[in-house]
Enzyme design. Structure first.
Site, mmCIF file in Angstrom:
data_model
loop_
_atom_site.group_PDB
_atom_site.id
_atom_site.type_symbol
_atom_site.label_atom_id
_atom_site.label_comp_id
_atom_site.label_asym_id
_atom_site.label_seq_id
_atom_site.Cartn_x
_atom_site.Cartn_y
_atom_site.Cartn_z
ATOM 1 N N CYS A 108 78.919 58.049 25.363
ATOM 2 C CA CYS A 108 78.918 58.591 26.716
ATOM 3 C C CYS A 108 77.805 57.958 27.557
ATOM 4 O O CYS A 108 77.948 56.816 27.993
ATOM 5 C CB CYS A 108 78.863 60.110 26.666
ATOM 6 S SG CYS A 108 79.545 60.839 28.159
ATOM 7 N N HIS A 122 83.134 61.657 23.377
ATOM 8 C CA HIS A 122 82.255 62.165 22.307
ATOM 9 C C HIS A 122 83.005 62.231 20.978
ATOM 10 O O HIS A 122 83.523 63.292 20.616
ATOM 11 C CB HIS A 122 81.729 63.551 22.676
ATOM 12 C CG HIS A 122 80.730 63.524 23.777
ATOM 13 N ND1 HIS A 122 79.388 63.302 23.569
ATOM 14 C CD2 HIS A 122 80.873 63.656 25.110
ATOM 15 C CE1 HIS A 122 78.737 63.308 24.718
ATOM 16 N NE2 HIS A 122 79.628 63.517 25.676
ATOM 17 N N GLU A 162 81.918 62.405 18.079
ATOM 18 C CA GLU A 162 81.287 63.297 17.095
ATOM 19 C C GLU A 162 81.934 64.677 17.059
ATOM 20 O O GLU A 162 81.868 65.382 16.056
ATOM 21 C CB GLU A 162 79.773 63.399 17.358
ATOM 22 C CG GLU A 162 79.339 64.191 18.599
ATOM 23 C CD GLU A 162 79.310 63.368 19.885
ATOM 24 O OE1 GLU A 162 79.998 62.331 19.944
ATOM 25 O OE2 GLU A 162 78.600 63.776 20.827
HETATM 26 N N1 GLN Z 1 75.203 61.677 32.529
HETATM 27 C C1 GLN Z 1 76.411 60.978 32.276
HETATM 28 C C2 GLN Z 1 77.562 61.510 33.106
HETATM 29 O O1 GLN Z 1 77.512 62.591 33.596
HETATM 30 C C3 GLN Z 1 76.765 61.009 30.798
HETATM 31 C C4 GLN Z 1 77.124 62.361 30.302
HETATM 32 C C5 GLN Z 1 77.124 62.456 28.800
HETATM 33 O O2 GLN Z 1 76.549 61.613 28.134
HETATM 34 N N2 GLN Z 1 77.753 63.466 28.243
HETATM 35 O O3 GLN Z 1 78.546 60.828 33.254
#
Ligand code: GLN
Length: 541
Positions: free
Chosen positions: A379, A513, A515
């Protein structure tokens, strides 16, 4: 007809009620039953989405896009059953629903009260979507004695009557060891059960968390004072790995006592082979590798619960122990990254929000890329990897994310920003925090022949998201010319989902994600492959 198991906790918080519930779910499942787990959280937040991971641990996202409590992650990992929005409710949600109805006039001018309106809404949640399950396990968050829990306890008390022999209550407490007296103390458990009985709930089973085995005499004492059968006092002794919990509970008789409380006879014996296998791989690995996790909330491991577990699962699949080195990214802003990263076998930058520490994470990405250390960006970790590549491979020196403020080269930004003609539109500062994220499962189409297509063994995948910002498609061509491969795209082709660097042994960034979907028996392919690459790396040095 579905049977219900209500699980409450007493004496202190953080007793591992979520794990205990998940482990019981796993044991019933190992006996061939269909189970589902739910969490009822008494706090007033509408969902954990906006709660600090420092306070609350990770926000666990379900396929259907709910931001839920981290215990739902335990449930999924232990039972393999995907959670849904309808498996986690908070007082905040219940009250919000009731107040909306009241404003709409649904109560026809009647007085709206905790009993029956709030308790009915709680009961409805517990009884909803039973899916032909044999057992639904409902964990009540908080500790007996909390003011907020009362409506929940009242609701499950009522359900105890309504469901009759199809509901039981389990109470998890603490039996502390007082070193100076050399004794285990049962009094807190007695008081906690007394409090529960005062509310009208008589537990069928009392589980006692304890540092050491509870002798027969103490168990008998607890049974006597808590009004339960001797065998229904289940010692829950601390174990080395969480995956050992189901085996220990089985040995302590938990699942048999549950069946006995429901008067179920001739239940099939559980098949615990898979659990034994996982535990032996965790406890007797063939080697060890070190992964640096470069993040912000590294002080509180619960903020990265699923990540830690997914790394462990990758280790289980490769028969190695994964040692995690938690590194606060800010150190790289003032010091040379080398001293921290020289001896690690892989570097992972996990999800994150906000500018603080971001440059340090980019420095860690740069180290991984230029030193051929396996890199996994999740992410935020993917977004920063793309920014690093833009700056250092594509020559876009001022590349950054609009998450950090307006800029000239928004390599990462909000979709609304690059759709707007004539420059950037700034997201209003007072926008509602919870509602603007891309949440839940989305498909990605993988590029045939790419590294990720090979790792997944498939050309479409579905993964869970939780982010506002996206890699800006307008820079795709420039980044590709500089050597990055956009190996996963949204089905419409407008949102980058996965990037990889073919000039590197293992350099993958994913917008989602992974995970959240890794399980001990079904480790996520990206984690298996990352740990494998790290293992290869460990053999090089
Ligand atoms: N801050 C980034 C966004 O909002 C990544 C978010 C995250 O890693 N879950 O896109």
């Amino acid at each position: 007809m579905t049977r219900f198991i209500f699980i409450t906790g007493g004496v202190v918080s953080s007793l591992g009620k979520g794990l205990a519930s998940a482990a019981l779910g796993a044991l019933l499942q190992a006996r061939g039953y269909k189970v589902r787990l739910r969490k009822l959280d008494p706090y007033l937040n509408v969902d954990p989405g906006t709660m600090s991971p420092y306070q609350h641990g990770e926000v666990y996202v379900t396929d259907d896009g709910a931001e839920t409590d981290l215990d739902l992650g335990h449930y999924e990992r232990f039972t393999g059953v995907s959670s849904r929005k309808s498996d986690n409710v908070t007082s905040g949600q219940i009250y919000q629903e009731i107040i909306t109805k009241e404003r709409r006039g649904d109560y026809l001018g009647g007085t709206v009260q905790v009993i029956p309106h709030v308790t009915d809404a709680i009961k409805q949640f517990a009884l909803d979507q039973q899916d032909d399950c044999d057992f639904i396990l409902c964990e009540i968050g908080g500790t007996i004695g909390d003011i907020e829990s009362l409506p929940f306890l009242e609701a499950i008390r009522q359900l105890g009557n309504e469901l009759d022999d199809h509901a039981i209550f389990i109470h998890l407490t603490l039996v502390p060891f007082i070193a100076s007296a050399g004794e285990l103390k049962t009094k807190p458990t007695q008081h906690s059960v007394k409090e529960l009985r005062g509310i009208g709930i008589q537990p069928d089973i009392v589980m006692c968390r304890c540092e050491q085995p509870i002798p027969e005499d103490e168990r008998r004492k607890i049974a006597l004072f808590c009004n339960v059968r001797n065998e229904a006092v289940i010692p829950a002794v601390d174990v080395e790995t969480i995956y050992e919990v189901p085996l220990h509970y089985h040995q302590a008789g938990l699942d048999s006592q549950v069946l006995k409380s429901f008067r179920i006879e001739n239940a099939p014996e559980p098949d615990l082979g898979a659990w034994q296998e996982v535990v032996s791989r965790v406890k007797e690995p063939e080697g060890e590798i070190t992964i640096a996790v470069v993040g912000k909330y590294t002080g509180l491991k619960d903020a990265y619960k699923s990540l830690t577990e997914a790394l462990t699962h990758g280790g289980i699949a490769n028969n190695v122990h994964v040692k995690i080195e938690w590194i606060d990214s800010e150190v790289f802003e003032s010091e040379d990254a080398v001293i921290y990263l020289e001896n690690v076998n892989g570097i992972l930058v996990p999800g994150g929000f906000g500018e603080r520490g971001a440059e340090g994470k980019i420095a860690a990405v740069n180290f991984a890329r230029t030193h051929s250390v396996p890199y996994f960006g999740i992410c935020f970790g993917m977004q920063l990897a793309v920014i690093e590549a833009a700056r250092n491979l594509a020559g876009v020196t001022s590349a950054t994310s609009t998450e950090f403020g307006p800029c000239d080269d928004p390599i990462v930004g909000l979709m609304t920003e690059w759709e707007v003609e004539g420059g950037l539109e700034k997201r209003s500062a007072d926008s509602e925090m919870g509602g603007t994220l891309r949440l839940g499962a989305y498909d990605a189409a993988l590029k045939p022949g790419s590294q990720v297509a090979e790792i997944y063994g498939s050309e479409t995948v579905s993964e869970r998201h939780r982010h506002r910002y996206e890699v800006n498609i307008n820079f795709k061509q420039q980044l590709e010319e500089a050597g990055l491969v956009f190996s996963g795209m949204s089905p419409a082709g407008d949102l980058p989902e996965i990037i990889e660097n073919p000039d590197h042994p293992w350099f993958i960034g994913v917008q989602f994600h992974p995970e959240l979907k890794s399980r001990p028996f079904d480790p996520h392919p990206l984690f298996v492959s990352f740990i494998h690459a790290a293992l290869e790396q460990s053999r090089l040095v």
